[in-house]
Design a protein around this motif. Structure first.
Motif, PDB file in Angstrom:
ATOM      1  N   GLY A  71       0.837  -1.198   0.000  1.00  0.00           N
ATOM      2  CA  GLY A  71       0.000   0.000   0.000  1.00  0.00           C
ATOM      3  C   GLY A  71       0.865   1.239   0.000  1.00  0.00           C
ATOM      4  N   SER A  72       1.813   1.267  -0.903  1.00  0.00           N
ATOM      5  CA  SER A  72       2.830   2.337  -0.919  1.00  0.00           C
ATOM      6  C   SER A  72       2.273   3.697  -1.282  1.00  0.00           C
ATOM      7  CB  SER A  72       3.930   1.979  -1.920  1.00  0.00           C
ATOM      8  OG  SER A  72       3.392   1.923  -3.244  1.00  0.00           O
ATOM      9  N   GLY A  73       1.128   3.725  -1.994  1.00  0.00           N
ATOM     10  CA  GLY A  73       0.623   5.006  -2.483  1.00  0.00           C
ATOM     11  C   GLY A  73       1.636   5.656  -3.404  1.00  0.00           C
ATOM     12  N   ASP A  92       0.958  -1.411  -4.743  1.00  0.00           N
ATOM     13  CA  ASP A  92      -0.282  -0.672  -4.556  1.00  0.00           C
ATOM     14  C   ASP A  92      -1.257  -1.072  -5.663  1.00  0.00           C
ATOM     15  OD1 ASP A  92      -0.905   2.034  -2.733  1.00  0.00           O
ATOM     16  OD2 ASP A  92      -2.193   1.856  -4.487  1.00  0.00           O
ATOM     17  N   SER A 139      -2.401   1.554   5.380  1.00  0.00           N
ATOM     18  CA  SER A 139      -3.042   0.945   4.218  1.00  0.00           C
ATOM     19  C   SER A 139      -3.865  -0.302   4.541  1.00  0.00           C
ATOM     20  CB  SER A 139      -1.985   0.586   3.167  1.00  0.00           C
ATOM     21  OG  SER A 139      -0.987  -0.246   3.719  1.00  0.00           O
TER      22      SER A 139
END
Length: 276
Positions: A71-73, A92, A139
């Motif tokens: 969920g690195s964005g 992500d 996340s």
């Protein structure tokens, strides 16, 4: 009821079910950033702030580590981790977020971040392999199958797992907006449910609140509208139309830097981590 009864009652709670009840139906969460979101340059949302400054020293990293950021964005945390380790995989499910991460890598000449478009729920040893460190920053809160995800994260990690989740005093300004339109704020599942789930799985995490002081700052009303989460999937078009007037009333210009802000517009963040 004595204290032993309380302990027994806590032991009897199915924390996975409690979490799922709060999150809602499986994969029924509208993504805030999707293909229909208006394009924005990464520098608009990729501001390194007090949280990033406090997080990085808490991570146990060395220059030979491999890390996967689930969920690195757009990579505000990922890029800082990349400075400390050999290789990072940024995972992500948002095509838009990963494009912003590519912009960041090009802008900052970062060459040790691999990008993987995938749902967090689909990340396991078979699909992504093993890494020294597994990181997930803000996340997990909308994940329905949280037990399976946690078990997969624990298996992927060779050394450490670090989770950053939201506390119970999060984004009070956005909660005020929901109050103003007569709606209950669709908050995240309580972080203590996750803590108790970990205990039930035989994982005993360290836990610490970041105790952040600073609030978010914005260039203008439109900047605030874009960068706030709003959980717009829970709002009608008419209610979304009330957001900008609400911001105009509740954001105030800081005389020192000219930015718009509200002291209640900040995150409540909790770090949980454990050693394999």
């Amino acid at each position: 009821m004595n204290s032993n009864d309380c302990i027994q009652n806590l032991d009897d709670i199915n924390w996975e079910k409690a979490w799922q009840k709060e999150v809602g139906p499986k994969r029924n969460q509208k993504k805030h950033w999707d293909k229909n979101t208006n394009p924005v340059h990464f520098e608009k949302i990729a501001v390194k702030d007090e949280f990033h400054e406090k997080l990085i020293p808490k991570l146990i990293l060395d220059k030979n580590n491999t890390v996967i950021d689930l969920g690195s964005g757009e990579g505000a945390v990922t890029s800082l981790v990349a400075e400390k380790v050999a290789k990072v995989t940024a995972l992500d499910s948002s095509e838009m977020m990963l494009e912003l991460l590519r912009q960041r890598c090009e802008h900052d000449s970062i060459d040790n971040i691999d990008i993987l478009e995938m749902e967090i729920e689909d990340a396991n040893v078979k699909s992504v392999g093993r890494y020294d460190v597994v990181l997930s920053s803000r996340s997990l809160m909308g994940i329905h199958d949280i037990k399976e995800v946690i078990l997969n994260m624990n298996e992927i990690a060779n050394k450490y797992v670090f989770l950053v989740v939201f506390g119970r005093n999060n984004w009070l300004l956005e909660k005020k907006f929901f109050d103003s339109i007569g709606k209950k704020y669709p908050d995240f599942a309580p972080y203590d449910y996750l803590f108790n789930l970990l205990i039930s799985l035989g994982i005993y995490p360290n836990i610490e609140n970041f105790d952040l002081v600073g609030n978010r700052k914005y260039d203008d009303i439109e900047d605030a509208f874009i960068r706030m989460k709003w959980k717009s999937g829970k709002l009608t078009e008419e209610e979304i139309g009330k957001i900008r007037p609400f911001l105009e009333e509740n954001l105030h210009k800081n005389p020192e830097d000219g930015k718009l802000e509200n002291i209640n517009d900040k995150a409540d963040l909790v770090l949980m981590w454990w050693k394999k």
